[in-house]
Design a protein around this motif. Structure first.
Motif, PDB file in Angstrom:
ATOM      1  N   THR A  42       0.830  -1.204   0.000  1.00  6.92           N
ATOM      2  CA  THR A  42       0.000   0.000   0.000  1.00  6.92           C
ATOM      3  C   THR A  42       0.867   1.257   0.000  1.00  6.92           C
ATOM      4  O   THR A  42       1.796   1.390   0.804  1.00  6.92           O
ATOM      5  N   ALA A  98     -10.133   4.721  -0.735  1.00  6.92           N
ATOM      6  CA  ALA A  98      -9.568   3.392  -1.009  1.00  6.92           C
ATOM      7  C   ALA A  98     -10.701   2.498  -1.475  1.00  6.92           C
ATOM      8  O   ALA A  98     -11.886   2.809  -1.270  1.00  6.92           O
ATOM      9  N   ASN A 111      -5.855  -2.246   1.653  1.00  2.86           N
ATOM     10  CA  ASN A 111      -5.496  -0.826   1.721  1.00  2.86           C
ATOM     11  C   ASN A 111      -6.357  -0.099   2.750  1.00  2.86           C
ATOM     12  O   ASN A 111      -5.864   0.727   3.516  1.00  2.86           O
ATOM     13  N   ASP A 164      -2.614  -0.328  -3.811  1.00  5.33           N
ATOM     14  CA  ASP A 164      -1.380  -1.067  -4.059  1.00  5.33           C
ATOM     15  C   ASP A 164      -0.525  -0.276  -5.052  1.00  5.33           C
ATOM     16  O   ASP A 164      -1.026   0.213  -6.064  1.00  5.33           O
TER      17      ASP A 164
END
Length: 306
Positions: free
Chosen positions: A141, A164, A170, A211
């Motif tokens: 992350t 997110a 995350n 990511d």
């Protein structure tokens, strides 16, 4: 005396015959095919495997110009389907089903899909509900922020709004950091990665937590590398795997063999270069070298026994 010897000879002869017959029966039993169960049994009977794919997880699983799923994870899953076909003795057709970060695990446990081929982190919590292939990628992350933003580390998120994708690690990473360091972060949970990116682009959040490879993918796709920055530090460690149902040992063995074969033959490295270093079929070029962590996993993977 001679009659006794003769009888003993006949007894030994019959014992040898009986032993040979028993051994032959044992060999015959050993050669009997093992009955299929679980996903492989269903695939054998229907001729179909159902793959859950992501629509915007570039370059793992996303849609090309004609709305067809393509990507690194898709190619790995195609190899798994071929291996499953070899195992059941027939060619298998793929049925494609779109899934999101939020519904992918439920889609697997309910039987809606047989494989999930996207960008899913393989962790202990999820392995209580589903199973995974060997690791195919290592991500982490990070934060995407507008160029010139004062946000450089997670400590700069105090009182900020972060978007997110719902159902991802995350979200968990930001929640954990916000609680631990009393940051008071407001989290927006988007339906999918593309939606999260749009929230950031339209000023609805101060940062997008995702990511790292997916963040770089969005910058490449939209040519926005000069408008947005990706922070340096990892906020979590996320090894990816192909997801499958738990407690299905026959299918798990097929998935494991297919992925290990890709690794030990060098095919996984070729796929990595194709999807992360070279120009993509949709025109983008990510230029992301393989991480040291993934290189270590590849080098330490033993070859399958013949």
């Amino acid at each position: 005396m001679s009659c006794t010897v003769a009888r003993r000879g006949r007894n030994v002869w019959w014992q040898v015959v009986a032993l040979c017959l028993a051994l032959a029966a044992g060999v015959a039993l050993a050669q009997e095919p093992i009955a299929l169960s679980g996903t492989l049994k269903k695939a054998k009977e229907s001729g179909i495997l159902i793959i859950g794919y992501r629509e915007s997880s570039l370059p793992f699983s996303y849609l090309n110009q004609i709305r067809r799923p393509i990507g690194y994870s898709i190619d790995i899953c195609t190899a798994i389907v071929q291996e499953a076909g070899n195992e059941v003795g027939r060619d298998l057709t793929i049925n494609w089903v779109p899934v999101t970060s939020e519904n992918r695990i439920d889609a697997m446990t309910s039987g809606k899909i047989d494989l999930e081929c996207g960008s899913t982190t393989r962790n202990a919590e999820r392995q209580q509900r589903v199973a995974f292939s060997p690791v195919i990628f290592v991500a982490g992350t990070k934060l995407m922020v507008p160029h010139g933003s004062p946000i450089r580390t997670f400590r700069d998120l105090k009182g900020k709004t972060v978007v997110a994708t719902a159902g991802t690690t995350n979200v968990e990473a930001i929640e954990r950091l916000s609680t631990r360091f009393n940051l008071g972060v407001t989290i927006i949970r988007a339906r999918d990665h593309a939606d999260a990116f749009e929230v950031l682009r339209h000023g609805g959040a101060d940062a997008y937590a995702g990511d790292d490879v997916l963040l770089y993918g969005f910058l490449a796709k939209y040519g926005l590398g000069k408008k947005y920055d990706v922070t340096r530090d990892f906020l979590s460690y996320d090894p990816y795997g192909i997801m499958l149902r738990k407690d299905d040992p026959q299918f798990a063995a097929v998935v494991d063999k297919a992925v290990r074969d890709l690794i030990t033959t060098g095919e996984l490295e070729r796929l990595y270069k194709q999807w992360f270093m070279n120009r993509l079929p949709t025109g983008e070029r990510l230029g992301i070298p393989m991480s040291a962590q993934l290189e270590d996993i590849i080098q330490s993977t033993p070859q399958q026994p013949d």
